[in-house]
Design a protein around this motif. Sequence first.
Motif, mmCIF file in Angstrom:
data_model
loop_
_atom_site.group_PDB
_atom_site.id
_atom_site.type_symbol
_atom_site.label_atom_id
_atom_site.label_comp_id
_atom_site.label_asym_id
_atom_site.label_seq_id
_atom_site.Cartn_x
_atom_site.Cartn_y
_atom_site.Cartn_z
ATOM 1 N N THR A 191 71.970 126.111 23.508
ATOM 2 C CA THR A 191 73.117 125.256 23.820
ATOM 3 C C THR A 191 74.335 126.134 24.147
ATOM 4 O OG1 THR A 191 72.297 123.504 22.395
ATOM 5 C CG2 THR A 191 74.659 123.479 22.884
ATOM 6 N N LYS A 192 75.027 125.766 25.220
ATOM 7 C CA LYS A 192 76.165 126.562 25.687
ATOM 8 C C LYS A 192 77.428 125.726 25.695
ATOM 9 C CE LYS A 192 73.908 129.693 28.933
ATOM 10 N NZ LYS A 192 72.563 129.151 28.628
ATOM 11 N N ALA A 193 78.560 126.381 25.413
ATOM 12 C CA ALA A 193 79.854 125.726 25.574
ATOM 13 C C ALA A 193 80.515 126.244 26.845
ATOM 14 C CB ALA A 193 80.729 125.981 24.357
ATOM 15 N N LEU A 237 74.729 120.943 26.267
ATOM 16 C CA LEU A 237 75.969 121.538 26.771
ATOM 17 C C LEU A 237 77.136 120.961 25.989
ATOM 18 C CD1 LEU A 237 75.716 121.403 30.693
ATOM 19 C CD2 LEU A 237 75.396 123.406 29.210
ATOM 20 N N ILE A 238 78.063 121.836 25.617
ATOM 21 C CA ILE A 238 79.307 121.372 25.015
ATOM 22 C C ILE A 238 80.413 121.711 26.005
ATOM 23 C CG2 ILE A 238 80.944 121.710 23.112
ATOM 24 C CD1 ILE A 238 78.507 122.336 21.333
ATOM 25 N N ILE A 239 81.155 120.710 26.412
ATOM 26 C CA ILE A 239 82.151 120.896 27.459
ATOM 27 C C ILE A 239 83.544 120.683 26.879
ATOM 28 C CG2 ILE A 239 82.969 120.040 29.695
ATOM 29 C CD1 ILE A 239 79.969 119.119 30.132
ATOM 30 N N VAL A 240 84.326 121.758 26.861
ATOM 31 C CA VAL A 240 85.697 121.652 26.375
ATOM 32 C C VAL A 240 86.556 121.204 27.552
ATOM 33 C CG1 VAL A 240 87.600 122.815 25.192
ATOM 34 C CG2 VAL A 240 85.248 123.564 24.777
ATOM 35 N N ASN A 241 86.976 119.962 27.523
ATOM 36 C CA ASN A 241 87.739 119.385 28.639
ATOM 37 C C ASN A 241 89.234 119.683 28.472
ATOM 38 O OD1 ASN A 241 88.270 117.934 30.970
ATOM 39 N ND2 ASN A 241 88.118 115.918 29.972
ATOM 40 N N LYS A 242 89.991 119.354 29.501
ATOM 41 C CA LYS A 242 91.452 119.548 29.523
ATOM 42 C C LYS A 242 91.843 121.024 29.418
ATOM 43 C CE LYS A 242 92.068 114.852 27.831
ATOM 44 N NZ LYS A 242 92.719 113.874 26.964
ATOM 45 N N ALA A 243 90.982 121.879 30.023
ATOM 46 C CA ALA A 243 91.314 123.300 30.085
ATOM 47 C C ALA A 243 92.240 123.509 31.279
ATOM 48 C CB ALA A 243 90.048 124.139 30.210
ATOM 49 N N ASP A 244 93.495 123.084 31.113
ATOM 50 C CA ASP A 244 94.466 123.225 32.199
ATOM 51 C C ASP A 244 95.856 123.457 31.625
ATOM 52 O OD1 ASP A 244 95.148 120.517 31.389
ATOM 53 O OD2 ASP A 244 93.533 119.828 32.708
ATOM 54 N N GLY A 245 96.710 124.033 32.436
ATOM 55 C CA GLY A 245 98.106 124.267 32.015
ATOM 56 C C GLY A 245 98.204 125.042 30.720
ATOM 57 N N ASP A 246 99.101 124.570 29.848
ATOM 58 C CA ASP A 246 99.326 125.222 28.555
ATOM 59 C C ASP A 246 98.074 125.232 27.685
ATOM 60 O OD1 ASP A 246 101.881 125.494 29.322
ATOM 61 O OD2 ASP A 246 102.714 123.925 28.009
ATOM 62 N N ASN A 247 97.195 124.309 27.996
ATOM 63 C CA ASN A 247 96.022 124.114 27.144
ATOM 64 C C ASN A 247 94.857 125.040 27.495
ATOM 65 O OD1 ASN A 247 95.312 122.465 24.907
ATOM 66 N ND2 ASN A 247 93.786 121.425 26.191
ATOM 67 N N GLU A 248 94.964 125.741 28.639
ATOM 68 C CA GLU A 248 93.816 126.502 29.125
ATOM 69 C C GLU A 248 93.392 127.591 28.136
ATOM 70 O OE1 GLU A 248 94.159 127.669 33.164
ATOM 71 O OE2 GLU A 248 92.118 128.488 33.234
ATOM 72 N N GLN A 249 94.368 128.312 27.631
ATOM 73 C CA GLN A 249 94.073 129.410 26.713
ATOM 74 C C GLN A 249 93.382 128.883 25.444
ATOM 75 O OE1 GLN A 249 94.370 132.309 28.043
ATOM 76 N NE2 GLN A 249 93.271 133.072 26.239
ATOM 77 N N LYS A 250 93.933 127.813 24.929
ATOM 78 C CA LYS A 250 93.360 127.213 23.719
ATOM 79 C C LYS A 250 91.932 126.712 23.965
ATOM 80 C CE LYS A 250 96.024 124.167 21.446
ATOM 81 N NZ LYS A 250 97.077 123.109 21.488
ATOM 82 N N ALA A 251 91.711 126.207 25.171
ATOM 83 C CA ALA A 251 90.378 125.712 25.510
ATOM 84 C C ALA A 251 89.362 126.854 25.533
ATOM 85 C CB ALA A 251 90.401 124.993 26.855
ATOM 86 N N MET A 252 89.812 128.020 26.021
ATOM 87 C CA MET A 252 88.918 129.178 26.051
ATOM 88 C C MET A 252 88.552 129.607 24.633
ATOM 89 S SD MET A 252 88.456 129.764 29.237
ATOM 90 C CE MET A 252 87.797 131.436 29.363
ATOM 91 N N VAL A 253 89.540 129.585 23.748
ATOM 92 C CA VAL A 253 89.308 129.943 22.345
ATOM 93 C C VAL A 253 88.310 128.955 21.719
ATOM 94 C CG1 VAL A 253 90.383 130.147 20.045
ATOM 95 C CG2 VAL A 253 91.570 131.039 22.086
ATOM 96 N N ALA A 254 88.531 127.674 21.993
ATOM 97 C CA ALA A 254 87.640 126.643 21.450
ATOM 98 C C ALA A 254 86.218 126.832 21.972
ATOM 99 C CB ALA A 254 88.153 125.253 21.814
ATOM 100 N N LYS A 255 86.111 127.145 23.251
ATOM 101 C CA LYS A 255 84.789 127.375 23.851
ATOM 102 C C LYS A 255 84.052 128.488 23.108
ATOM 103 C CE LYS A 255 84.119 130.268 26.980
ATOM 104 N NZ LYS A 255 84.183 131.158 28.144
#
Lengths: 330, 330
Positions: free
Chosen positions: A234-236, A197-215
């Motif tokens: 393997t899943k992100a 599993l790859i977990i993109v952390n800090k998917a909150d606030g202004d960062n949420e959109q970017k975290a989705m892109v990274a995922k």
Amino acid sequence: GARKGYSLDEIVDGILKNDRVILARAITLVESNAPKHIEKAQQILNRILPYTGNSLRIGITGVPGAGKSTFIEALGSFLCNKGHRVAVLAVDPSSSITGGSILGDKTRMEKLSRDKRAFIRPSPSGGTLGGVNRKTRETMLLCEAAGYDVILIETIGVGQSEVVVRSMVDLFALLVLTGAGDELQGMKKGVMELADLIIVNKADGDNEQKAMVAKDEYNRIVHYLRPATEGWQTKALTCSAYYEKGIDRIWEEMQNFEKNTKASGVFQKRRASQIKDWIYSMIKDELEQKFFNHPQVKKVLPEIEKEVVEGRQPVTQAVQYLFEQYEKRE
Amino acid sequence: GARKGYSLDEIVDGILKNDRVILARAITLVESNAPKHIEKAQQILNRILPYTGNSLRIGITGVPGAGKSTFIEALGSFLCNKGHRVAVLAVDPSSSITGGSILGDKTRMEKLSRDKRAFIRPSPSGGTLGGVNRKTRETMLLCEAAGYDVILIETIGVGQSEVVVRSMVDLFALLVLTGAGDELQGMKKGVMELADLIIVNKADGDNEQKAMVAKDEYNRIVHYLRPATEGWQTKALTCSAYYEKGIDRIWEEMQNFEKNTKASGVFQKRRASQIKDWIYSMIKDELEQKFFNHPQVKKVLPEIEKEVVEGRQPVTQAVQYLFEQYEKRE
């Protein structure tokens, strides 16, 4: 005060009843390098072996700053609230050098460390990676015998510690931040290929959109890598450990992993091969320790190495000479 | 007929004059496991060491069917025509098992094997990967002393042979075919991360367009991987080894690699660390050989392993017992 000398029976019973003081004492024996303690620890392990193995063993690593402690606290608390009992261990071969130890600063996991359903143990200090490896594995067995059904093993990511943790867990999770491209600069080679599993952390606030892109980006990349676990892609995923968002989804995926790999037999096969690998890696460690700590080998090695690197002596001859020194047993 | 017993001086002189018969004889000594031959081989290596190191060492691996032999023949012939002298060696730890040996069937490199500027040596047969490792490295040194300035080392890709070849070369090239997605199914984990160049072969006829697409795809993927060589971005290129198209472009890139890594010092640093790693891997191999071939260890190991896997004995205790058996020297 003076420590009470528990008998073998008292220690074994205490562990099986989840007496936390006795469990901690047994772990201290496992972590000791004194022959007397090692012998007692082995007697304890011998007795508790039938009660081990019934946990889901999860390894967690992450790029620097990814928020491993916050994530472990969030996941641990979530699991305790669901009725699980969670042990948190750590592999940190650097702690002997730096004096610092991950998880040593328990205030970093203040909430979880107050939870009676959780057991947090800092990384054993001192010794080689091989020593830390043994101590962590044996501590894990003690925790299983004490009834902890989820073991979280954190790695600080120094040297080969990810490979060592991967070799002792069922599931390995990698914590990352947004911006896979830049991110990879700080990521150690090969670590992504260890992760289930790859977990993109800090998917909150202004960062949420970017975290989705990274995922999405990570999900594309892992498609090009061979899976860490046979039959499991393997899943992100994203989460916010700080706001405890997405933890339920991650746990769901961890349970899917357990279900799938148990159904296919991959889970059981890995456990068996892990224990075999452990035997062989202990033997190799021991052989190397004996060789490189041999006084005569220690004495001549630096000069021999220099001669070989400078092309003044062929390697095979140098190795033969080193073995001649080694056979001169004191 | 009866083999002439060359003196040490004759062999050393013969190698330095590139007497191919004597070079082949010296390699046979290096490949032998007889103590007498090993001793003589070491004396030869001692003498020729000052004349070694002046080649570009290139490792070549590939997915099955990628056309390694055709590529090596095309690259080798191209280099000979440019005035280089090319030695082609192979690492094939499986040859002891299968009886077959890559490069053994020289008709696969008919043209190159007739070229007097080329020297082709099949993989040494028999022995462990460690043994093959030593033999190939020492053969490489003999070839360098004989004036070969490009060494091509083919790996059949069995077991850890890519890692072993990577550990003895300056540049590592991976030969692939079109269709990266499917392709990866047949590619071993981690191999892409060892490569400095990825070469999409069979870029000819109907396949040319697909090969270009695959090349672009590989160039995208490598962007997400850590480079195999510090300061060098792994590149994908296309070629048609069969029609000898694109070989010049590949050689240009290989020279760029050499120039860049020599300018940055990475080339020299890698050579030094490779030789150190070789010492340590030989020591480890030797220690393990001695341990696992010890009659008493051999006798008890299967039962001990079974007990541990079945949870009837703790690992540390089992390893202690095995060492007690080992210390009982005959």
